[in-house]
Design a protein around this motif. Structure first.
Motif, PDB file in Angstrom:
ATOM      1  N   LYS A  94       0.802  -1.221   0.000  1.00  0.00           N
ATOM      2  CA  LYS A  94       0.000   0.000   0.000  1.00  0.00           C
ATOM      3  C   LYS A  94       0.835   1.272   0.000  1.00  0.00           C
ATOM      4  O   LYS A  94       0.347   2.336  -0.406  1.00  0.00           O
ATOM      5  CB  LYS A  94      -0.935   0.014   1.212  1.00  0.00           C
ATOM      6  CG  LYS A  94      -1.983  -1.098   1.212  1.00  0.00           C
ATOM      7  CD  LYS A  94      -2.880  -0.970   2.434  1.00  0.00           C
ATOM      8  CE  LYS A  94      -3.936  -2.061   2.456  1.00  0.00           C
ATOM      9  NZ  LYS A  94      -4.824  -1.949   3.643  1.00  0.00           N
ATOM     10  N   TYR A  95       2.086   1.180   0.468  1.00  0.00           N
ATOM     11  CA  TYR A  95       2.887   2.390   0.667  1.00  0.00           C
ATOM     12  C   TYR A  95       4.209   2.254  -0.101  1.00  0.00           C
ATOM     13  O   TYR A  95       5.207   1.756   0.431  1.00  0.00           O
ATOM     14  CB  TYR A  95       3.137   2.637   2.155  1.00  0.00           C
ATOM     15  CG  TYR A  95       1.858   2.680   2.950  1.00  0.00           C
ATOM     16  CD1 TYR A  95       1.058   3.820   2.948  1.00  0.00           C
ATOM     17  CD2 TYR A  95       1.425   1.561   3.659  1.00  0.00           C
ATOM     18  CE1 TYR A  95      -0.133   3.858   3.655  1.00  0.00           C
ATOM     19  CE2 TYR A  95       0.234   1.598   4.368  1.00  0.00           C
ATOM     20  CZ  TYR A  95      -0.544   2.739   4.361  1.00  0.00           C
ATOM     21  OH  TYR A  95      -1.720   2.770   5.045  1.00  0.00           O
ATOM     22  N   PRO A  96       4.244   2.695  -1.351  1.00  0.00           N
ATOM     23  CA  PRO A  96       5.434   2.517  -2.198  1.00  0.00           C
ATOM     24  C   PRO A  96       6.668   3.250  -1.681  1.00  0.00           C
ATOM     25  O   PRO A  96       7.792   2.851  -1.996  1.00  0.00           O
ATOM     26  CB  PRO A  96       4.983   3.069  -3.556  1.00  0.00           C
ATOM     27  CG  PRO A  96       3.810   3.949  -3.254  1.00  0.00           C
ATOM     28  CD  PRO A  96       3.135   3.344  -2.075  1.00  0.00           C
ATOM     29  N   SER A  97       6.493   4.306  -0.899  1.00  0.00           N
ATOM     30  CA  SER A  97       7.663   5.035  -0.399  1.00  0.00           C
ATOM     31  C   SER A  97       8.511   4.178   0.534  1.00  0.00           C
ATOM     32  O   SER A  97       9.733   4.343   0.606  1.00  0.00           O
ATOM     33  CB  SER A  97       7.229   6.319   0.323  1.00  0.00           C
ATOM     34  OG  SER A  97       6.351   6.009   1.392  1.00  0.00           O
ATOM     35  N   LEU A  98       7.878   3.244   1.237  1.00  0.00           N
ATOM     36  CA  LEU A  98       8.618   2.355   2.114  1.00  0.00           C
ATOM     37  C   LEU A  98       9.516   1.438   1.285  1.00  0.00           C
ATOM     38  O   LEU A  98      10.710   1.275   1.579  1.00  0.00           O
ATOM     39  CB  LEU A  98       7.652   1.518   2.960  1.00  0.00           C
ATOM     40  CG  LEU A  98       8.245   0.745   4.143  1.00  0.00           C
ATOM     41  CD1 LEU A  98       8.742   1.700   5.213  1.00  0.00           C
ATOM     42  CD2 LEU A  98       7.219  -0.217   4.731  1.00  0.00           C
ATOM     43  N   GLU A  99       8.961   0.860   0.233  1.00  0.00           N
ATOM     44  CA  GLU A  99       9.729  -0.036  -0.629  1.00  0.00           C
ATOM     45  C   GLU A  99      10.783   0.720  -1.447  1.00  0.00           C
ATOM     46  O   GLU A  99      11.892   0.227  -1.642  1.00  0.00           O
ATOM     47  CB  GLU A  99       8.804  -0.805  -1.562  1.00  0.00           C
ATOM     48  CG  GLU A  99       7.950  -1.841  -0.843  1.00  0.00           C
ATOM     49  CD  GLU A  99       7.269  -2.788  -1.812  1.00  0.00           C
ATOM     50  OE1 GLU A  99       7.293  -2.516  -3.030  1.00  0.00           O
ATOM     51  OE2 GLU A  99       6.719  -3.805  -1.355  1.00  0.00           O
ATOM     52  N   LYS A 100      10.436   1.916  -1.896  1.00  0.00           N
ATOM     53  CA  LYS A 100      11.388   2.687  -2.687  1.00  0.00           C
ATOM     54  C   LYS A 100      12.604   3.055  -1.844  1.00  0.00           C
ATOM     55  O   LYS A 100      13.756   2.932  -2.290  1.00  0.00           O
ATOM     56  CB  LYS A 100      10.721   3.952  -3.232  1.00  0.00           C
ATOM     57  CG  LYS A 100      11.647   4.788  -4.116  1.00  0.00           C
ATOM     58  CD  LYS A 100      10.929   6.027  -4.644  1.00  0.00           C
ATOM     59  CE  LYS A 100      11.857   6.868  -5.512  1.00  0.00           C
ATOM     60  NZ  LYS A 100      11.190   8.098  -6.011  1.00  0.00           N
ATOM     61  N   GLY A 101      12.366   3.492  -0.625  1.00  0.00           N
ATOM     62  CA  GLY A 101      13.473   3.815   0.267  1.00  0.00           C
ATOM     63  C   GLY A 101      14.339   2.597   0.547  1.00  0.00           C
ATOM     64  O   GLY A 101      15.567   2.691   0.620  1.00  0.00           O
ATOM     65  N   ALA A 102      13.690   1.435   0.678  1.00  0.00           N
ATOM     66  CA  ALA A 102      14.434   0.205   0.932  1.00  0.00           C
ATOM     67  C   ALA A 102      15.342  -0.140  -0.247  1.00  0.00           C
ATOM     68  O   ALA A 102      16.462  -0.620  -0.056  1.00  0.00           O
ATOM     69  CB  ALA A 102      13.471  -0.940   1.209  1.00  0.00           C
ATOM     70  N   ARG A 103      14.875   0.110  -1.454  1.00  0.00           N
ATOM     71  CA  ARG A 103      15.704  -0.175  -2.629  1.00  0.00           C
ATOM     72  C   ARG A 103      16.938   0.727  -2.650  1.00  0.00           C
ATOM     73  O   ARG A 103      18.040   0.287  -2.998  1.00  0.00           O
ATOM     74  CB  ARG A 103      14.881  -0.006  -3.911  1.00  0.00           C
ATOM     75  CG  ARG A 103      13.832  -1.101  -4.105  1.00  0.00           C
ATOM     76  CD  ARG A 103      13.301  -1.108  -5.528  1.00  0.00           C
ATOM     77  NE  ARG A 103      12.573   0.118  -5.866  1.00  0.00           N
ATOM     78  CZ  ARG A 103      11.270   0.300  -5.650  1.00  0.00           C
ATOM     79  NH1 ARG A 103      10.546  -0.678  -5.097  1.00  0.00           N
ATOM     80  NH2 ARG A 103      10.682   1.428  -5.999  1.00  0.00           N
ATOM     81  N   PHE A 104      16.753   1.998  -2.273  1.00  0.00           N
ATOM     82  CA  PHE A 104      17.917   2.887  -2.170  1.00  0.00           C
ATOM     83  C   PHE A 104      18.891   2.361  -1.112  1.00  0.00           C
ATOM     84  O   PHE A 104      20.114   2.366  -1.314  1.00  0.00           O
ATOM     85  CB  PHE A 104      17.484   4.308  -1.800  1.00  0.00           C
ATOM     86  CG  PHE A 104      16.974   5.119  -2.957  1.00  0.00           C
ATOM     87  CD1 PHE A 104      17.776   5.346  -4.071  1.00  0.00           C
ATOM     88  CD2 PHE A 104      15.707   5.684  -2.935  1.00  0.00           C
ATOM     89  CE1 PHE A 104      17.323   6.107  -5.135  1.00  0.00           C
ATOM     90  CE2 PHE A 104      15.233   6.450  -3.999  1.00  0.00           C
ATOM     91  CZ  PHE A 104      16.049   6.657  -5.098  1.00  0.00           C
ATOM     92  N   ALA A 105      18.345   1.912   0.028  1.00  0.00           N
ATOM     93  CA  ALA A 105      19.199   1.411   1.109  1.00  0.00           C
ATOM     94  C   ALA A 105      19.976   0.183   0.672  1.00  0.00           C
ATOM     95  O   ALA A 105      21.141  -0.004   1.041  1.00  0.00           O
ATOM     96  CB  ALA A 105      18.350   1.088   2.337  1.00  0.00           C
ATOM     97  N   GLU A 106      19.361  -0.680  -0.120  1.00  0.00           N
ATOM     98  CA  GLU A 106      20.012  -1.907  -0.562  1.00  0.00           C
ATOM     99  C   GLU A 106      21.227  -1.641  -1.456  1.00  0.00           C
ATOM    100  O   GLU A 106      22.109  -2.491  -1.558  1.00  0.00           O
ATOM    101  CB  GLU A 106      19.002  -2.795  -1.300  1.00  0.00           C
ATOM    102  CG  GLU A 106      17.983  -3.443  -0.357  1.00  0.00           C
ATOM    103  CD  GLU A 106      16.855  -4.121  -1.105  1.00  0.00           C
ATOM    104  OE1 GLU A 106      16.799  -3.982  -2.357  1.00  0.00           O
ATOM    105  OE2 GLU A 106      16.025  -4.777  -0.457  1.00  0.00           O
TER     106      GLU A 106
END
Length: 325
Positions: free
Chosen positions: A226-238
């Motif tokens: 539901k919240y793409p900003s959480l996943e997008k931030g995680a991809r940057f962190a990875e």
């Protein structure tokens, strides 16, 4: 991780000395026969202890380590410390090796006790399609290795003992087979076992007097349909783009969502700032995850960060090597 105790900052070059040479080799052999500790086995364990402390102290940014070539008379098989080295001896050692202090291993004793008991063990019989596992009578043997060691750290200027520490370490090994003879062949050898626990003792004392690097494992929240900003931030962190990760997670806080998601976002932001080395901001965001959104993991994380901040202050004190010290 800071050292357990503070050592004066002027101590930069540290000399390691083996002070466990027996006064009489003949007496040492007799004592070894009485106690079951053969001098060559004990020497092997002593070498493991000194090698371990040398290696671990070398991994710390605190000291430059020097190993003395001589072995001084001291407390082999002893349960008590020998008389301290006198100031002249300590100063001579420091002058000879150009060091600021002397670390001595002054007493050492070890033991390896083997016990056995009858048990039931599993055994594979048959071949291919006829193979099966059955239970048969067997023997379990256990070997308990232990060492008792004593270290002293001397200051050449004052002649004082900066630190004196007794350490005991143990470790248990086991093996099982159908007969005791077979199990004994599988059990670790005494010399190897006592050397291992000696290494444990050396590593333990190194942590006492020197800050050490440690690995910290952290986990951030990455999945949310539901919240793409959480996943997008995680991809940057990875991919180790933590500034962009933080920006993405902070952006998610301005979008519609629930308290649990906001708590995860704050938690992730906190982790990002910790990775970047800003523990103050990291603690603030972890605390916010709990205080504003009731996210309990944030409370735990905030306490961990507060502990890290206190340890960092102690580390700065221990690693202060300015020229006016």
């Amino acid at each position: 991780m800071p050292a357990e105790i503070n050592i004066p900052n002027q101590v930069q070059r540290l000399l390691i000395v083996d002070r466990t040479k027996p006064e009489s080799q003949g007496v040492a052999i007799i004592e070894g026969l009485l106690t079951g500790e053969m001098p060559f086995e004990v020497k092997n364990a002593i070498d493991g202890t000194l090698a371990s402390i040398h290696q671990d102290l070398n991994t710390s940014p605190r000291y430059e380590i020097v190993r003395a070539s001589e072995r001084l008379t001291g407390g082999l098989f002893s349960q008590t410390f020998p008389a301290p080295l006198n100031r002249e001896m300590v100063r001579n050692l420091c002058m000879r090796y150009e060091t600021d202090a002397v670390l001595t291993l002054e007493k050492f004793s070890s033991d390896f006790v083997i016990t056995d008991k009858r048990i039931t063990i599993k055994k594979k019989v048959g071949k291919d399609d006829n193979a099966k596992t059955i239970e048969v009578p067997g023997i379990l043997v256990e070997g308990l290795a232990s060492v008792q060691v004593g270290f002293r750290l001397y200051d050449p200027e004052s002649g004082n003992i900066l630190d004196q520490s007794d350490l005991s370490k143990t470790n248990l090994w086991s093996a099982e087979a159908e007969t005791k003879a077979q199990a004994m062949l599988l059990l670790i050898e005494k010399a190897q076992a006592t050397r291992y626990v000696g290494q444990m003792a050396g590593a333990a004392y190194a942590r006492r007097i020197a800050p050490m690097y440690i690995d910290l494992n952290r986990t951030f929240y990455a999945k949310s349909k539901k919240y793409p900003s959480l996943e997008k931030g995680a991809r940057f962190a990875e991919v180790n783009e933590w500034e962009n990760a933080i920006q993405s997670w902070q952006g998610g806080l301005s979008l519609p969502g629930d308290d649990k998601t906001y708590g995860k976002l704050c938690y992730n932001i906190s982790l990002g700032y910790e990775v970047l080395g800003d523990l103050f901001l990291a603690k603030d965001w972890a605390a916010r995850a709990y205080t504003e959104f009731g996210f309990k993991a944030g409370r735990t994380y905030a306490k961990e960060l507060e502990q890290r901040m206190m340890e960092d202050e102690l580390l700065k004190e221990q690693l202060n090597t300015t020229s006016d010290q």
